[in-house]
Design a protein around this motif. Structure first.
Motif, mmCIF file in Angstrom:
data_model
loop_
_atom_site.group_PDB
_atom_site.id
_atom_site.type_symbol
_atom_site.label_atom_id
_atom_site.label_comp_id
_atom_site.label_asym_id
_atom_site.label_seq_id
_atom_site.Cartn_x
_atom_site.Cartn_y
_atom_site.Cartn_z
ATOM 1 N N VAL A 62 0.806 -1.237 0.000
ATOM 2 C CA VAL A 62 0.000 0.000 0.000
ATOM 3 C C VAL A 62 0.836 1.281 0.000
ATOM 4 C CG1 VAL A 62 -1.913 -1.133 1.221
ATOM 5 C CG2 VAL A 62 -0.389 0.306 2.500
ATOM 6 N N HIS A 63 2.049 1.218 0.565
ATOM 7 C CA HIS A 63 2.867 2.431 0.640
ATOM 8 C C HIS A 63 3.961 2.439 -0.434
ATOM 9 C CE1 HIS A 63 1.186 4.152 4.300
ATOM 10 N NE2 HIS A 63 1.230 2.966 4.883
ATOM 11 N N ASP A 64 4.397 3.649 -0.795
ATOM 12 C CA ASP A 64 5.466 3.883 -1.753
ATOM 13 C C ASP A 64 6.817 3.425 -1.173
ATOM 14 O OD1 ASP A 64 6.694 5.610 -4.028
ATOM 15 O OD2 ASP A 64 7.584 6.443 -2.198
ATOM 16 N N ALA A 65 7.631 2.768 -1.987
ATOM 17 C CA ALA A 65 8.904 2.221 -1.506
ATOM 18 C C ALA A 65 9.864 3.321 -1.039
ATOM 19 C CB ALA A 65 9.562 1.369 -2.587
ATOM 20 N N GLY A 66 9.887 4.445 -1.743
ATOM 21 C CA GLY A 66 10.754 5.553 -1.337
ATOM 22 C C GLY A 66 10.342 6.114 0.019
ATOM 23 N N PRO A 156 1.833 3.262 17.144
ATOM 24 C CA PRO A 156 1.110 4.469 16.737
ATOM 25 C C PRO A 156 -0.077 4.156 15.822
ATOM 26 C CG PRO A 156 3.158 4.266 15.470
ATOM 27 C CD PRO A 156 3.187 3.212 16.533
ATOM 28 N N PRO A 157 -1.013 5.151 15.743
ATOM 29 C CA PRO A 157 -2.168 4.992 14.866
ATOM 30 C C PRO A 157 -1.761 5.086 13.388
ATOM 31 C CG PRO A 157 -2.149 7.204 15.784
ATOM 32 C CD PRO A 157 -1.018 6.455 16.436
ATOM 33 N N GLY A 158 -2.737 4.947 12.474
ATOM 34 C CA GLY A 158 -2.354 4.863 11.064
ATOM 35 C C GLY A 158 -3.186 5.628 10.059
ATOM 36 N N HIS A 159 -4.413 6.064 10.392
ATOM 37 C CA HIS A 159 -5.331 6.471 9.323
ATOM 38 C C HIS A 159 -4.977 7.761 8.593
ATOM 39 C CE1 HIS A 159 -8.420 9.074 11.765
ATOM 40 N NE2 HIS A 159 -7.210 9.177 12.276
ATOM 41 N N HIS A 160 -4.085 8.589 9.150
ATOM 42 C CA HIS A 160 -3.629 9.764 8.393
ATOM 43 C C HIS A 160 -2.487 9.439 7.441
ATOM 44 C CE1 HIS A 160 -6.278 12.286 10.645
ATOM 45 N NE2 HIS A 160 -5.690 12.018 11.795
ATOM 46 N N ALA A 161 -1.841 8.285 7.591
ATOM 47 C CA ALA A 161 -0.707 7.937 6.729
ATOM 48 C C ALA A 161 -1.205 7.596 5.328
ATOM 49 C CB ALA A 161 0.080 6.770 7.330
ATOM 50 N N ALA A 162 -0.741 8.363 4.349
ATOM 51 C CA ALA A 162 -1.155 8.195 2.956
ATOM 52 C C ALA A 162 -0.139 7.305 2.228
ATOM 53 C CB ALA A 162 -1.265 9.571 2.304
ATOM 54 N N ILE A 163 -0.323 7.153 0.917
ATOM 55 C CA ILE A 163 0.578 6.285 0.152
ATOM 56 C C ILE A 163 2.032 6.679 0.421
ATOM 57 C CG2 ILE A 163 1.346 5.641 -2.182
ATOM 58 C CD1 ILE A 163 -1.626 5.967 -3.062
ATOM 59 N N ASP A 164 2.325 7.982 0.396
ATOM 60 C CA ASP A 164 3.713 8.394 0.631
ATOM 61 C C ASP A 164 3.814 9.612 1.557
ATOM 62 O OD1 ASP A 164 2.835 10.390 -1.072
ATOM 63 O OD2 ASP A 164 4.447 10.155 -2.534
ATOM 64 N N PHE A 171 2.251 6.901 10.730
ATOM 65 C CA PHE A 171 3.389 6.607 9.846
ATOM 66 C C PHE A 171 3.045 5.536 8.821
ATOM 67 C CE2 PHE A 171 4.601 8.046 14.002
ATOM 68 C CZ PHE A 171 5.339 9.170 13.704
ATOM 69 N N LEU A 172 2.554 4.394 9.290
ATOM 70 C CA LEU A 172 2.078 3.328 8.402
ATOM 71 C C LEU A 172 0.577 3.196 8.621
ATOM 72 C CD1 LEU A 172 4.874 0.624 8.951
ATOM 73 C CD2 LEU A 172 4.701 2.313 7.092
ATOM 74 N N ASN A 173 -0.165 3.019 7.533
ATOM 75 C CA ASN A 173 -1.620 2.947 7.658
ATOM 76 C C ASN A 173 -2.036 1.513 7.991
ATOM 77 O OD1 ASN A 173 -4.451 2.934 7.230
ATOM 78 N ND2 ASN A 173 -4.241 4.832 6.079
ATOM 79 N N ASN A 174 -2.102 1.240 9.289
ATOM 80 C CA ASN A 174 -2.349 -0.116 9.783
ATOM 81 C C ASN A 174 -3.636 -0.723 9.213
ATOM 82 O OD1 ASN A 174 -0.072 0.206 11.616
ATOM 83 N ND2 ASN A 174 -1.413 1.529 12.818
ATOM 84 N N GLN A 204 -8.345 7.183 2.723
ATOM 85 C CA GLN A 204 -9.054 7.642 1.520
ATOM 86 C C GLN A 204 -8.092 7.745 0.339
ATOM 87 O OE1 GLN A 204 -12.070 10.746 1.755
ATOM 88 N NE2 GLN A 204 -11.149 11.823 0.017
ATOM 89 N N ASN A 205 -6.924 8.300 0.570
ATOM 90 C CA ASN A 205 -5.908 8.438 -0.482
ATOM 91 C C ASN A 205 -5.546 7.073 -1.080
ATOM 92 O OD1 ASN A 205 -2.439 8.408 -0.409
ATOM 93 N ND2 ASN A 205 -3.464 9.661 -1.938
ATOM 94 N N ILE A 206 -5.360 6.092 -0.213
ATOM 95 C CA ILE A 206 -4.900 4.771 -0.660
ATOM 96 C C ILE A 206 -5.962 4.067 -1.512
ATOM 97 C CG2 ILE A 206 -4.328 2.443 0.197
ATOM 98 C CD1 ILE A 206 -2.871 3.968 2.580
ATOM 99 N N PHE A 207 -7.234 4.222 -1.177
ATOM 100 C CA PHE A 207 -8.270 3.425 -1.859
ATOM 101 C C PHE A 207 -9.194 4.238 -2.769
ATOM 102 C CE2 PHE A 207 -7.382 0.884 2.097
ATOM 103 C CZ PHE A 207 -6.746 -0.176 1.439
ATOM 104 N N TYR A 208 -8.878 5.502 -3.009
ATOM 105 C CA TYR A 208 -9.822 6.412 -3.664
ATOM 106 C C TYR A 208 -10.258 5.973 -5.056
ATOM 107 C CZ TYR A 208 -12.167 10.926 -4.047
ATOM 108 O OH TYR A 208 -13.119 11.917 -4.126
ATOM 109 N N THR A 209 -9.386 5.291 -5.780
ATOM 110 C CA THR A 209 -9.699 4.917 -7.171
ATOM 111 C C THR A 209 -10.113 3.451 -7.294
ATOM 112 O OG1 THR A 209 -7.411 4.261 -7.618
ATOM 113 C CG2 THR A 209 -7.981 6.579 -7.995
ATOM 114 N N ARG A 210 -10.341 2.786 -6.161
ATOM 115 C CA ARG A 210 -10.534 1.331 -6.221
ATOM 116 C C ARG A 210 -11.929 0.878 -5.818
ATOM 117 N NH1 ARG A 210 -5.253 -1.048 -3.382
ATOM 118 N NH2 ARG A 210 -6.859 -2.615 -2.948
#
Ligand code: OKP
Ligand code: ZN
Length: 344
Positions: A62-66, A156-164, A171-174, A204-210
């Motif tokens: 789900v997250h960008d490698a960089g 830590p929590p996760g829901h604000h963490a976006a793809i990158d 930090f990570l979207n659990n 929302q960012n991670i799944f917006y187009t799916r």
């Protein structure tokens, strides 16, 4: 109900948060998880287990490698530059700048990968974030096996963490990592309902187009509350994801009657979607005494809505997000879970 918990959350123990122009002790502190764990024990919610190690593959799904390697090395690069404090972003590629190259310098990288400045990266943050996604993944695998429910006591929590991007204590979207991992194991549809006070902009960012994840969020109107720039009712998804994002922004002072009406609408929409799995991003910062939020839920309201969630009869993973009235964070969280259990 099973609880998954890792002691490693304690490694996320940043000293400073920027709040109201001051450096203050972070609202998102280790004691939150300790209080929640204590309440799980005193209420005899069920067994408590440690997570398995799932490695980085589910994160990179789900997250960008960089972004992931930035998180891994951020604090050591910060120290290598000679800074004595914690790593805080101070300069962004803003609206008047062009699509940026990713800078070499750690201060530039922080600006590129941060979505807000309140969240400092300190030693141990990365290890704690890794353990937190393992907590969510372990709880999700348990639910896939049992078709029941489980509680991922993530910190830590996760829901604000976006793809990158990181920020808003995340930090990570659990929850997103758990949803993706369930899909990768053969599920076809997951509903991800975010009841934290703040909009789950990262999810929302991670799944917006799916179309395989239906994301729904009840939250403080971004016109009035963090994260300020996402979470409007007009955002409903695009492409294959059109119609599969649902936002319920609510005004300052919103009490349980209006909040529950929004939840009931969300529940009806989830039923119509017929998901194989329900993931709840569970923040209890909707509580009336939360120090950084503006909804007015009482402790009993948490039990009531837990019952509505349980009544859905879906395999359900509760993934811990926010809640900063530390003295009541255990009561309110476990009230939701006990409400759920009372439903069957
Ligand atoms: C994280 B989670 C309030 C500033 C709020 C960040 C809030 C992060 C919340 N004046 N800054 O969604 O509970
Ligand atoms: Zn929140």
């Amino acid at each position: 109900m099973l609880t998954v918990y890792s002691e490693k959350h304690k490694l996320r123990d940043s000293k400073a948060e920027i709040f109201g122009g001051e450096l203050v002790p972070p609202f998102e502190c280790p004691r939150r998880a300790e209080i929640i764990l204590e309440r799980v024990k005193t209420q005899k919610l069920g067994p408590i287990i440690s997570p398995n190690d799932y490695g980085l593959d589910p994160v990179l799904a789900v997250h960008d490698a960089g972004y992931v390697s930035f998180l891994e090395t951020c604090y050591s690069e910060w120290k290598a530059k000679g800074f004595g404090g914690e790593a805080i972003a101070l300069c962004w590629p803003t609206r008047t700048m062009n699509a940026p190259q990713i800078p070499r310098d750690i201060e530039g990288k922080l600006g590129y990968y941060a979505l807000a400045a309140e969240t400092a990266i300190s030693g141990g943050t990365w290890e704690a974030a890794l353990a937190s996604k393992d907590v969510a993944l372990t709880a999700t695998d348990h639910v896939l096996k049992t078709k029941g429910a489980a509680f991922a006591l993530c910190r830590p929590p996760g829901h604000h963490a976006a793809i990158d991007q990181f920020g808003g204590y995340c930090f990570l979207n659990n929850a997103a990592i758990a949803a993706q991992n369930a899909l990768d194991q053969g599920l076809s549809k997951v509903a991800l309902l975010d009841v934290d006070f703040h909009h789950g902009n990262g999810t929302q960012n991670i799944f917006y187009t799916r179309d395989d994840v239906f994301f729904l969020s009840l939250h403080g109107d971004p016109m009035d509350a963090f994260p300020h720039f996402l979470g409007h009712a007009e955002e409903t998804g695009i492409g294959a994801g059109a119609g599969l994002t649902a936002n319920y922004p609510m005004r300052p002072g919103t009490g349980y009657a209006a909040w529950k009406a929004a939840l009931e609408d969300a529940i009806a929409r989830i039923h119509a979607y017929k998901p194989d799995l329900l993931i709840i991003s569970l923040g209890v910062d909707t509580f009336q005494n939360d120090p950084i939020s503006f909804f007015k839920l009482t402790s009993d309201d948490f039990t009531d809505y837990g019952q509505l969630l349980g009544n859905m009869g879906l395999p359900t993973v509760y993934v811990m997000e926010g809640g900063y009235a530390v003295d009541e964070v255990g009561i309110n969280t476990i009230n939701v879970l006990q409400g759920h259990m009372a439903a069957q």
